[in-house]
Write a protein that holds these residues in place. Structure first.
Motif, PDB file in Angstrom:
ATOM      1  N   SER A  52      89.978 113.839  64.897  1.00  0.00           N
ATOM      2  CA  SER A  52      88.538 113.962  65.152  1.00  0.00           C
ATOM      3  C   SER A  52      87.849 112.606  65.125  1.00  0.00           C
ATOM      4  O   SER A  52      86.999 112.309  65.968  1.00  0.00           O
ATOM      5  N   ARG A  53      88.229 111.785  64.160  1.00  0.00           N
ATOM      6  CA  ARG A  53      87.646 110.434  64.062  1.00  0.00           C
ATOM      7  C   ARG A  53      88.043 109.604  65.269  1.00  0.00           C
ATOM      8  O   ARG A  53      87.221 108.869  65.827  1.00  0.00           O
ATOM      9  N   ALA A  54      89.300 109.724  65.697  1.00  0.00           N
ATOM     10  CA  ALA A  54      89.770 108.980  66.862  1.00  0.00           C
ATOM     11  C   ALA A  54      88.988 109.385  68.119  1.00  0.00           C
ATOM     12  O   ALA A  54      88.597 108.529  68.922  1.00  0.00           O
ATOM     13  N   GLN A  55      88.729 110.676  68.269  1.00  0.00           N
ATOM     14  CA  GLN A  55      87.955 111.151  69.412  1.00  0.00           C
ATOM     15  C   GLN A  55      86.546 110.557  69.408  1.00  0.00           C
ATOM     16  O   GLN A  55      86.006 110.220  70.455  1.00  0.00           O
ATOM     17  N   ILE A 103      93.025 103.862  62.402  1.00  0.00           N
ATOM     18  CA  ILE A 103      92.935 105.259  62.844  1.00  0.00           C
ATOM     19  C   ILE A 103      93.975 105.513  63.935  1.00  0.00           C
ATOM     20  O   ILE A 103      94.685 106.524  63.901  1.00  0.00           O
ATOM     21  N   ALA A 104      94.100 104.594  64.889  1.00  0.00           N
ATOM     22  CA  ALA A 104      95.095 104.746  65.953  1.00  0.00           C
ATOM     23  C   ALA A 104      96.509 104.749  65.386  1.00  0.00           C
ATOM     24  O   ALA A 104      97.357 105.553  65.794  1.00  0.00           O
ATOM     25  N   GLY A 105      96.777 103.865  64.433  1.00  0.00           N
ATOM     26  CA  GLY A 105      98.103 103.802  63.816  1.00  0.00           C
ATOM     27  C   GLY A 105      98.441 105.067  63.053  1.00  0.00           C
ATOM     28  O   GLY A 105      99.556 105.586  63.148  1.00  0.00           O
ATOM     29  N   VAL A 106      97.476 105.588  62.284  1.00  0.00           N
ATOM     30  CA  VAL A 106      97.716 106.825  61.534  1.00  0.00           C
ATOM     31  C   VAL A 106      97.903 107.991  62.495  1.00  0.00           C
ATOM     32  O   VAL A 106      98.769 108.842  62.272  1.00  0.00           O
ATOM     33  N   LEU A 107      97.131 108.016  63.565  1.00  0.00           N
ATOM     34  CA  LEU A 107      97.311 109.081  64.561  1.00  0.00           C
ATOM     35  C   LEU A 107      98.714 109.011  65.164  1.00  0.00           C
ATOM     36  O   LEU A 107      99.376 110.038  65.343  1.00  0.00           O
ATOM     37  N   VAL A 109      94.347 111.302  73.462  1.00  0.00           N
ATOM     38  CA  VAL A 109      93.441 110.552  72.589  1.00  0.00           C
ATOM     39  C   VAL A 109      94.143 109.301  72.079  1.00  0.00           C
ATOM     40  O   VAL A 109      93.573 108.204  72.085  1.00  0.00           O
ATOM     41  N   LEU A 110      95.391 109.449  71.649  1.00  0.00           N
ATOM     42  CA  LEU A 110      96.158 108.309  71.147  1.00  0.00           C
ATOM     43  C   LEU A 110      96.324 107.259  72.242  1.00  0.00           C
ATOM     44  O   LEU A 110      96.115 106.067  72.003  1.00  0.00           O
TER      45      LEU A 110
END
Length: 145
Positions: free
Chosen positions: A139-142, A67-71, A88-89
């Motif tokens: 949203s998922r990262a948050q 998720i972090a990488g895609v963000l 967030v990142l």
């Protein structure tokens, strides 16, 4: 003349029938893919509903690193920007082990890992769907913070 007219109507009906048969085939689930709430159904609405919207993957099985990488991919490719996205990142990438995972590296290349050996490439998406998926990733990262 009547034969030509009958053939024309038959062909029109046959094409319409094939089009209707194709819809369920496209709408069937693909491994690692799930429905996106609010995008289902065949209605138009906001322009991303229907089959295209339901073909976006589920993020439920994606790791924190991915998720972090895609963000990061979304930010680097100017799909998402703004102070909230960057903070967030940054918060997510400072978590232990996130940036050192292979999942993170795959995400930075635009590969969303959706569980098991399934992955989904953001590079193949049209801009509106890429924007929607990146927003879902944000949203998922948050929620992972």
């Amino acid at each position: 003349m009547e034969g030509k007219l009958m053939r024309k109507h038959f062909m029109s009906g046959a094409l319409a029938g094939f089009a209707l048969l194709a819809v369920p085939a496209v709408a069937q689930s693909i491994p690692g893919m799930g429905s996106v709430p609010g995008l289902g159904g065949l209605g138009g609405g906001g322009g991303m509903g229907g089959i295209a919207g339901s073909m976006l993957p589920s993020l439920a099985s994606s790791s924190t690193g991915n998720i972090a990488g895609v963000l990061s991919y979304c930010v680097q490719n100017n799909v998402l920007n703004g102070g909230n996205t960057s903070s967030v990142l940054e918060s997510l990438t400072t978590k232990e082990g996130v940036t050192s995972s292979g999942d993170y590296a795959a995400g930075q290349q635009g590969q969303l890992q959706t569980g098991g050996s399934n992955s989904f490439s953001l590079s193949s998406l049209a801009a509106p769907l890429k924007q929607k998926l990146c927003s879902m990733v944000l949203s998922r990262a948050q929620s992972l913070l």
